[in-house]
Design an enzyme around this catalytic site. Structure first.
Site, PDB file in Angstrom:
ATOM      1  N   LYS A  28      28.422  43.095  30.240  1.00  0.00           N
ATOM      2  CA  LYS A  28      29.246  41.848  30.996  1.00  0.00           C
ATOM      3  C   LYS A  28      28.446  41.488  32.309  1.00  0.00           C
ATOM      4  O   LYS A  28      28.026  42.416  33.083  1.00  0.00           O
ATOM      5  CB  LYS A  28      30.698  42.537  31.112  1.00  0.00           C
ATOM      6  CG  LYS A  28      31.556  41.483  31.738  1.00  0.00           C
ATOM      7  CD  LYS A  28      33.058  41.906  31.565  1.00  0.00           C
ATOM      8  CE  LYS A  28      34.010  40.704  32.167  1.00  0.00           C
ATOM      9  NZ  LYS A  28      35.610  41.624  32.253  1.00  0.00           N
ATOM     10  N   SER A  69      38.844  38.933  30.032  1.00  0.00           N
ATOM     11  CA  SER A  69      37.851  37.962  30.587  1.00  0.00           C
ATOM     12  C   SER A  69      36.446  38.715  29.844  1.00  0.00           C
ATOM     13  O   SER A  69      35.444  37.839  29.976  1.00  0.00           O
ATOM     14  CB  SER A  69      37.713  38.158  31.997  1.00  0.00           C
ATOM     15  OG  SER A  69      37.418  39.693  32.214  1.00  0.00           O
ATOM     16  N   SER A  84      41.440  43.089  30.223  1.00  0.00           N
ATOM     17  CA  SER A  84      40.024  42.282  29.828  1.00  0.00           C
ATOM     18  C   SER A  84      39.055  42.901  28.780  1.00  0.00           C
ATOM     19  O   SER A  84      38.118  42.154  28.564  1.00  0.00           O
ATOM     20  CB  SER A  84      39.134  42.080  31.140  1.00  0.00           C
ATOM     21  OG  SER A  84      40.019  40.871  31.902  1.00  0.00           O
TER      22      SER A  84
END
Ligand SMILES: [Zn+2]
EC number: 6.3.5.7
Lengths: 537, 552
Positions: free
Chosen positions: A113, A188, A212
């Site tokens: 990420k 996210s 997330s």
């Protein structure tokens, strides 16, 4: 939305009352060398490499090929280092050729990420404010992966600094859900979840502040693990809400997720909040599948959190989760409905605490040392203009909210009260986990929704975090694994089951999750986008 | 990489004095006042007073206010920041050395790079506990760090890690003795709190003022902030409080306490009120105090200013503000007006665990504390030394240790004090050496004193030996032997020398015996010369007189 009983490939063969696939007895493992569990890409890769059936370069190329084909539709990545991946794969092949020892993650393509720092790749956090920023160091989790032979394939898209539940709040692109590209992948960590779902990589790192990792895992039909707060070093994770943030793992199986977790866990002297607790060898749990014949989870006490099946939760999701509960019962668990009275308080408390901490954590993005600096006549304008230009609307909203909540005269009413709620929630989880070994709930109130559907309604989007934020407030570990489908898209949309464990009891969650996964017959959570890909997963 | 990133220009920022920290801005002024001082030299408010200073044109108002000020009293409190001399910064492993080239002692943590996290240097807690105990404070067994939030380019994270509502130490006091020349007297000033925090970097402004650069070497260096009660009433008291604090941190070894380098920084709050009024007046904060004498003079100026305003019926013009002390002009000027209280939006630092002090930990530190200056002074006082002597010896821990070691070797207290305060101090001053840099060791000073006292050598020879020892070292015994300096105490030998001199100076002898008795000194000098300075002066004079006055 009605629940359907579909598994994308085995609708006709499906016979359960629910969306569940049926329990099957596994064939006993053959003698040496034991075949890897069918779901573990990591163990398959290791097997292929050590048996020299496939080279690391061939393996890497197969993932990269799929990535090149699917990425234009999905937009999971903000950065892909193809050359570096191939170079590392070749180096690995040389090591294998000269019979050098290879690490447990050798040849495993890992996506990271983009709010997790990588020394040799840009790390933007999905924000304009860090466009082009190259960190001088690897996050501890990334360094550990590299040390074990893992190959970082690239950086995945996210909601700016992790603030969002759809990945639409990225400053750069919108990621699509591999199950239906008109839908969001969740967020996210949407890029990391979708990349694993589409098999653009083997496993990936995400971060979970309020769900997330878990919510996108549910939306994308992959396994997502949010470790206990302190299990994994946060060093190198761009802070959103420091007391809630954890780095989490995605995999296409519980085994892969567990292996990745094992790689990144453990104390780090660079993170004062990382735990000194010993890290059990999660991976050793994954090959004892001969135990599955009957009631392998006998005696396990499972609490189904009643409040997570209340109004506002999609009927289809409720059905799938009840089906999962039945499956656990079939495996020998005793499932009871339990109540967490403080459950509904978690959402407002979470948004106050997370926003407060984020308003502080994001102060460093001031344009002075890195990122884009707006030329200004005086200092306040330099700050104001650089930040106004650099941050997106959702980030600004949270900074404003948090600044307000921490202001003199409001602190007691907001921040302090939210902390009190947090203590209550911690206690109520503690009580529930004294009575039960694990707690279960949906990972999200619905399956993946359409891109743009909640973009202009932040409160509706925030409400979607109801299933997950409490776990962050309590600092507990939670595993989300696909457990069925609801109607939607071309082939149904996956639904994730959330299993919440006691602090630092990831081992148990992974064991239960693995058995659950292994016994879900005919449920292949491979999105239609790549269904006809001939790589054996 | 770090270097280039940290020196990113703040393009087009105007130099804006209202927003700048005095420590960053006015360093250039330090050298003017104390250019002859060595960094390691101890400074006290007293000693500063003795140094030549820039001549300041006398202000007429001083005369006026001196009369008026009898009706007012000043209330003064001090916030002191002490930079700890830990090997590494508070939250990272960068070392800190004053004066290093910009951004050469930085890392992702102290630069506030994304993803970097602070990890507390445990020495910071140890030093805080040391100072807390030495200031007679109550320690918090369970304190924590908080974030103090504001934007400034020298603050890389946009917040300072500090302590807010639960400081590590509270409610103590500091004892001190005012110098004799300021009337003397013992004082006890309250300490409100001591807390741990990190320092900020420094801004370097371009000559043209069109841009500024950030030097983050200092960012993250550990500080202790010591907040006093508003117990001081004069500039001298405040300066002596600061000097005592400096002495204390040096005694404890937690800081070099150097004001010119900014290792010890004082911000003072001054207000006045009519005598008899219990309510405090509006307080004014003064910054940019780079020496104890500027603390004293800035406060005295500020008191005068406020008293004058008040006595002219313009008390409403005393507003809550921060003023800068301008060394050149010897006055305070407005730096920024306080528009309401700044809201720092403190909240607990989530990246750091709470600070828990166990009883065992605190006890172990308490047991290892050195003798505090106050204890030393009381002990010296009991030895029978004058306050002047006591203050001189206790001011500098190294001098005090030298003295203590000399006494421990059995030296006479008064004589040791005299030697240290006169000849040794003068030598150190001339040679610009500290007491640790001279070659004389306490054992030899004690030996020297004993040799004189015991009559082995004369005081005059003693002095010669002393300078030899100061410059080159060696032992008293060795030097006496080497130079054949043993005093002559044999009356027969001295008598022979007297006879020789009397015989060689018949004219003077005649004059003496004719009534010019002043010539005794001349004869004594001659005899001493003949003895090469080794004759015992008492014996010499006795024998000389006998022979001079003998009927021939
Ligand atoms: Zn550093």
């Amino acid at each position: 939305m009605l629940s359907t009983l579909q598994s994308p490939r085995s609708l006709s063969r499906f016979s359960s009352r629910y969306t569940l696939c049926t329990l099957t007895a596994q064939s006993p493992p053959s003698t040496s060398p034991p075949p890897p569990p069918p779901h573990s890409q990591i163990l398959s890769i290791r097997h292929s490499l050590l048996s020299r059936r496939l080279s690391a370069a061939q393996l890497a190329e197969s993932y990269l090929t799929r990535l090149r084909l699917t990425e234009p539709h999905l937009k999971c990545f903000l950065h892909v280092s193809e050359d570096a991946v191939l170079e590392q794969a070749h180096r690995l092949d040389q090591m294998i050729a000269s019979s050098e020892e290879i690490g447990p993650l050798a040849g495993v393509l890992v996506a990271v990420k983009d709010n997790i720092c990588t020394a040799d790749m840009p790390s933007t956090g999905g924000s304009r404010v860090l466009e082009g920023y190259l960190p001088p160091f690897d996050a501890t989790a990334v360094r550990r992966i590299k040390d074990l032979g893992g190959i970082v394939v690239g950086k995945t898209n996210l909601d700016e600094f992790g603030m969002g539940s759809t990945t639409e709040a990225s400053a750069f692109q919108v990621t699509a859900n591999p199950w239906d590209i008109s839908r969001v992948p969740g967020g996210s960590s949407g890029g990391s979840a979708a990349a694993v779902s589409a098999r653009q990589c083997v496993v990936s790192l995400g971060s979970d502040t309020g769900g997330s990792v878990r919510q996108p895992a549910s939306f994308c039909g992959v396994v997502g693990l949010k470790p206990t707060y302190g299990r994994v070093s946060r060093y190198g994770l761009m802070a959103y809400a420091s007391s809630l943030d954890v780095i989490g793992c995605f995999g296409s199986s519980v085994a892969d997720t567990g292996i990745l977790l094992h790689a990144i866990s453990g104390h780090d002297r660079l993170d004062a909040t990382s735990s000194n607790r010993e890290v059990p060898d999660f991976a050793s749990r994954f090959d004892s599948i001969d135990l599955l014949e009957s009631k392998p989870l006998k005696g396990l006490r499972v609490g189904l959190i009643r409040e997570t099946l209340d109004d506002g939760v999609d009927n289809g999701v409720v059905s799938v989760i009840r089906g999962a509960a039945s499956h656990l019962e079939e495996l020998g668990c005793s499932v009871t409905e339990i109540s967490l009275p403080s459950f509904s308080l978690g959402l407002p408390a979470y948004y106050i605490l997370a926003s407060s901490e984020s308003s502080s954590n994001l102060s460093r993005y001031d344009g002075v040392r890195y990122g884009d600096q707006v030329v200004a006549a005086e200092l306040n304008s330099l700050y104001g203009d650089s930040r106004a230009k650099g941050f997106g609307p959702e980030v600004k909203r949270r900074i404003l909210t948090g600044t307000y909540a921490l202001s003199a005269g409001y602190y007691d009413a907001y921040y302090k009260r939210a902390q009190q709620v947090r203590t209550m929630i911690r206690k109520s989880f503690k009580a529930a986990l004294d009575e039960n070994d694990i707690l279960i709930s949906p990972a999200a109130p619905s399956a993946a929704y359409k891109i743009g559907e909640k973009k202009d309604d932040p409160l509706a989007m925030y409400a979607g975090d109801i299933m997950t934020v409490n776990v962050n407030l309590a600092g507990l570990p939670a595993l989300v694994l696909p457990c069925g489908f609801v109607e939607g898209g071309a082939a149904g949309l996956p639904v994730g089951l959330q299993m919440i464990g006691a602090g630092f009891d990831e081992e148990n969650l992974l064991k239960v999750g693995h058995i659950f996964e292994q016994t879900l017959e005919n449920c292949r959570f491979v999105p239609p986008l790549i269904e006809h890909d001939d790589t054996p997963w | 990489m770090s270097t280039t990133m940290a020196s990113t220009f703040l393009r087009s920022i105007q130099k804006h004095p209202l927003m700048l920290y005095p420590t960053a801005l006015f360093i250039r002024k330090n050298g003017v006042l104390y250019c002859t001082m060595k960094n390691t030299e101890v400074q006290t408010a007293t000693q500063e007073k003795q140094k030549p200073r820039i001549k300041v044109p006398p202000r007429t108002q001083t005369i006026t206010t001196n009369n008026v000020s009898k009706d007012y009293e000043a209330v003064i409190g001090i916030e002191t920041h002490v930079q700890l001399n830990t090997l590494t910064k508070a939250f990272c492993s960068c070392p800190y050395n004053y004066g290093s080239p910009p951004n050469t002692s930085v890392c992702p943590i102290c630069m506030g790079l994304p993803g970097a996290l602070p990890v507390l240097n445990s020495k910071v807690i140890e030093y805080a506990v040391k100072l807390g105990l030495a200031l007679n404070c109550k320690l918090s067994s369970n304190s924590k760090f908080d974030r103090k939030q504001y934007f400034y380019p020298d603050l890389p994270k946009g917040y300072q890690i500090s302590q807010f509502d639960v400081p590590i130490a509270t409610g103590g006091y500091l004892d001190l003795d005012l110098p004799v020349e300021f009337g003397g007297g013992h004082r006890k000033f309250g300490i409100t709190r001591v807390h741990m925090e990190e320092d900020a970097g420094k801004l370097l402004h371009s000559e043209s003022g069109s841009y500024s650069q950030v030097d983050l070497n200092r960012a993250g260096v550990p500080l202790l902030e010591i907040v006093s009660e508003p117990d001081m009433r004069t500039g001298i008291e405040a300066a002596e409080y600061a000097a005592e604090l400096q002495r204390l941190v040096r005694y404890l070894g937690v800081s070099n306490g150097n004001m010119q380098e900014g290792s010890l920084r004082c911000d003072v709050n001054v207000s006045i009120r009519p005598i008899g009024q219990s309510q405090f007046g509006t307080k004014v904060e003064i910054k940019n105090l780079n020496s104890f004498s500027s603390v004293s003079r800035a406060i005295d100026f500020e008191i005068s200013r406020q008293v004058q305003l008040h006595s002219q019926g313009q008390g409403d013009q005393i507003i809550q503000e921060t003023r800068l002390w301008e060394e050149g002009a010897q006055k305070t000027v407005t730096m920024r007006k306080k528009e309401g209280l700044a809201d720092y939006r403190y909240f607990p630092e989530p990246d750091l665990p709470g600070v828990i002090l166990t009883k065992e930990y605190v006890d172990a530190i308490r047991d290892s504390l050195p003798e505090a200056p106050e204890m030393k002074r009381r002990r010296y006082e009991k030895m029978g030394l004058s306050m002047q002597d006591v203050l001189f010896l206790a001011n500098d821990i190294n001098v005090a240790q030298f003295f203590d070691a000399t006494i421990a070797k059995g030296a006479d207290v008064k004589l040791a004090t005299n030697w240290i305060m006169s000849d040794i101090a003068a030598y150190m001053k001339n040679e610009k050496l500290t007491i640790n840099e001279i070659k004389l060791v306490p054992q030899e000073l004690a030996e020297l004193i004993a040799s004189i006292k015991g009559g082995t050598i004369s005081g005059k020879i003693g002095k010669e030996i002393l300078f030899e020892l100061l410059a080159k070292g060696g032992t008293v015994k060795g030097l006496i032997k080497e130079k054949d300096l043993v005093q002559i105490v044999d009356p027969v030998e001295i008598g022979k020398m007297v006879d020789k001199v009397l015989t060689e100076n018949p004219q003077q002898l005649e004059q003496y015996r004719g009534g010019k008795t002043k010539l005794q000194g001349y004869f004594a000098g001659q005899v001493m010369k003949v003895s090469k300075g080794k004759a015992n002066p008492g014996l010499l004079n006795k024998i000389l007189l006998e022979k001079l006055n003998a009927k021939s």
